[in-house]
Design an enzyme around this catalytic site. Structure first.
Site, short mmCIF file in Angstrom:
data_model
loop_
_atom_site.label_atom_id
_atom_site.label_comp_id
_atom_site.label_asym_id
_atom_site.label_seq_id
_atom_site.Cartn_x
_atom_site.Cartn_y
_atom_site.Cartn_z
N ARG A 126 -10.51 -42.83 -52.72
CA ARG A 126 -9.38 -43.48 -53.37
C ARG A 126 -8.75 -42.52 -54.38
O ARG A 126 -9.40 -41.61 -54.87
CB ARG A 126 -9.85 -44.75 -54.07
CG ARG A 126 -10.44 -45.75 -53.06
CD ARG A 126 -10.61 -47.12 -53.64
NE ARG A 126 -11.40 -47.12 -54.85
CZ ARG A 126 -11.21 -47.98 -55.84
NH1 ARG A 126 -10.29 -48.90 -55.75
NH2 ARG A 126 -11.98 -47.95 -56.92
N LYS A 173 -24.73 -43.98 -53.14
CA LYS A 173 -23.65 -44.37 -52.23
C LYS A 173 -23.96 -43.88 -50.82
O LYS A 173 -24.26 -42.71 -50.60
CB LYS A 173 -22.37 -43.72 -52.74
CG LYS A 173 -21.13 -44.11 -52.02
CD LYS A 173 -20.02 -44.23 -53.02
CE LYS A 173 -18.73 -43.62 -52.58
NZ LYS A 173 -17.69 -43.77 -53.60
N ARG A 212 -17.80 -49.71 -63.35
CA ARG A 212 -18.98 -48.92 -63.75
C ARG A 212 -19.97 -49.84 -64.43
O ARG A 212 -19.57 -50.72 -65.21
CB ARG A 212 -18.58 -47.81 -64.74
CG ARG A 212 -17.60 -46.80 -64.17
CD ARG A 212 -18.32 -45.77 -63.29
NE ARG A 212 -17.39 -44.86 -62.67
CZ ARG A 212 -16.86 -45.02 -61.46
NH1 ARG A 212 -17.19 -46.06 -60.72
NH2 ARG A 212 -16.02 -44.14 -60.96
P1 ATP Z 1 -14.80 -46.12 -57.47
O1 ATP Z 1 -15.85 -46.79 -58.25
O2 ATP Z 1 -13.49 -46.06 -58.14
O3 ATP Z 1 -14.74 -46.55 -56.04
P2 ATP Z 1 -15.82 -43.70 -56.52
O4 ATP Z 1 -16.23 -42.52 -57.33
O5 ATP Z 1 -16.86 -44.41 -55.74
O6 ATP Z 1 -15.18 -44.63 -57.54
P3 ATP Z 1 -14.20 -43.37 -54.10
O7 ATP Z 1 -12.77 -43.01 -54.03
O8 ATP Z 1 -14.61 -44.67 -53.52
O9 ATP Z 1 -14.58 -43.25 -55.62
O10 ATP Z 1 -15.04 -42.24 -53.38
C1 ATP Z 1 -14.85 -40.88 -53.69
C2 ATP Z 1 -16.05 -40.38 -54.48
O11 ATP Z 1 -17.23 -40.55 -53.72
C3 ATP Z 1 -15.98 -38.88 -54.75
O12 ATP Z 1 -15.31 -38.64 -55.93
C4 ATP Z 1 -17.46 -38.47 -54.81
O13 ATP Z 1 -17.98 -38.69 -56.09
C5 ATP Z 1 -18.12 -39.44 -53.89
N1 ATP Z 1 -18.35 -38.86 -52.53
C6 ATP Z 1 -17.62 -37.94 -51.86
N2 ATP Z 1 -18.13 -37.72 -50.64
C7 ATP Z 1 -19.22 -38.52 -50.52
C8 ATP Z 1 -20.16 -38.73 -49.50
N3 ATP Z 1 -20.12 -38.11 -48.32
N4 ATP Z 1 -21.16 -39.63 -49.76
C9 ATP Z 1 -21.24 -40.30 -50.93
N5 ATP Z 1 -20.37 -40.13 -51.94
C10 ATP Z 1 -19.36 -39.25 -51.74
#
Ligand code: ATP
Length: 318
Positions: A115, A180, A313
């Site tokens: 995002r 994640k 968060r």
């Molecule tokens: P939000 O809480 O806003 O969703 P987020 O950090 O989870 O924040 P996203 O846009 O959903 O944001 O996902 C992008 C983020 O996920 C990246 O900034 C990185 O920190 C993390 N990321 C990138 N690639 C991967 C991956 N292959 N597996 C897990 N996490 C990843």
């Protein structure tokens, strides 16, 4: 280069000479291509004098025919060795007039998207990079809560693979504990009140075991279950779950799915901060409403929040 990889993917040793004959190139050209595989695609190759070359770990590549044979939904698939982003390619295909539904899959993404311009780390051959395009002509109701519904489908696919502790984080992350394992990104073109196309982008960490570039806690199916997963079968499983949830959503609306989503929400009742740019709201998660908006208890008041710019968060004291 990928033809060479297809010869090596069985994980056995192949002599330089045999590879050269199979590809119709010299041994030194084979050597160059092997180096490319290592530097470009980050693949580890064992080189043993007298035996030849072997991939450090056998590789199962995406296979269009196998995917089609396992796909109960009969969504056609475009499979790429490398693409900037499966969502970006899906948007281009919509622009070209390709009839939906269809899927875009890739072995790797060079500019995988999260995002708000964030990057989704997408190494070659390890994970699922998947976009499904749907045509929506039932108006806004068919879009309500849709990204949450996709999250549930991904979650149920992971649970079926044995990852019982996987859960959801509003709005659209799939986590195991704090780590994640999958991310979801929906993109829309057209008029949401009339006819539009929606791209359901899903990244699932399947067989990834190391990834220095991911800057938050993460995990993968292989790390959780101790077994590698055939991504072709994972596509079939995801499609079956998506097909079932999308049908429920279309027929009964998001309100029918909301209680199940809440049961899978890892942060129900937790103290959180909701962040929108420079602004922050602190509260306790009450759940989600029938449109998929987050319900927060802020002081003595219940407030509802929705929109693509919001990040949740956990509070340190939670
Ligand atoms: P939000 O809480 O806003 O969703 P987020 O950090 O989870 O924040 P996203 O846009 O959903 O944001 O996902 C992008 C983020 O996920 C990246 O900034 C990185 O920190 C993390 N990321 C990138 N690639 C991967 C991956 N292959 N597996 C897990 N996490 C990843």
């Amino acid at each position: 280069m990928l033809t060479l990889l297809k010869l090596l993917k069985d994980g056995r040793f192949h002599s330089g000479q045999a590879l050269g004959v199979a590809l119709g190139i010299s041994r030194s050209a084979v050597w160059k291509q092997l180096q490319h595989l290592e530097t470009e695609l980050n693949l580890k190759i064992h080189k043993v004098r007298g035996r030849g070359y072997q991939l450090a770990a056998p590789l199962v590549l995406l296979d269009e025919q196998l995917i089609a044979s396992r796909d109960s939904a009969s969504w056609s698939a475009m499979v790429f060795d490398s693409i900037d982003s499966t969502n970006a390619e899906a948007l281009r295909a919509i622009e070209r007039g390709q009839p939906a539904p269809f899927m875009v899959l890739a072995e790797r993404q060079t500019a995988g998207r999260g995002r708000r311009g964030r990057k989704w780390v997408s190494p070659f051959g390890e994970n699922l990079y998947y976009s499904l395009v749907l045509r929506i002509d039932g108006g806004m109701r068919q879009l309500e809560g849709l990204s949450l519904v996709v999250g549930l489908a991904v979650l149920q696919a992971l649970r079926e693979l044995g990852i019982a502790e996987a859960g959801l984080k509003w709005p659209n992350d799939v986590l195991v504990g704090k780590r994640k394992i999958a991310g979801i990104l929906l993109e829309l073109v057209g008029d949401p009140a009339d006819v539009c196309h929606v791209v359901l982008g899903v990244g699932i960490n399947a067989n990834m075991r190391t990834a220095d570039e991911v800057d938050q806690d993460w995990t993968s199916i292989q790390l959780e279950t101790g077994r590698s997963v055939d991504r072709n079968l994972l596509v079939g499983l995801l499609n079956a779950k998506l097909q079932a949830y999308l049908a429920r959503h279309r027929d009964s609306g998001f309100a029918a799915i909301q209680p199940e989503w809440e049961r899978c929400h890892l942060w129900q009742g937790r103290q959180v901060s909701l962040i929108a740019g420079a602004q922050q709201v602190d509260g306790v998660v009450l759940g989600i409403d029938q449109q998929g908006a987050l319900r927060l208890q802020v002081g003595n008041v219940e407030k509802h929040f929705s929109g693509g710019e919001l990040s949740l968060r956990l509070r340190d004291d939670s």
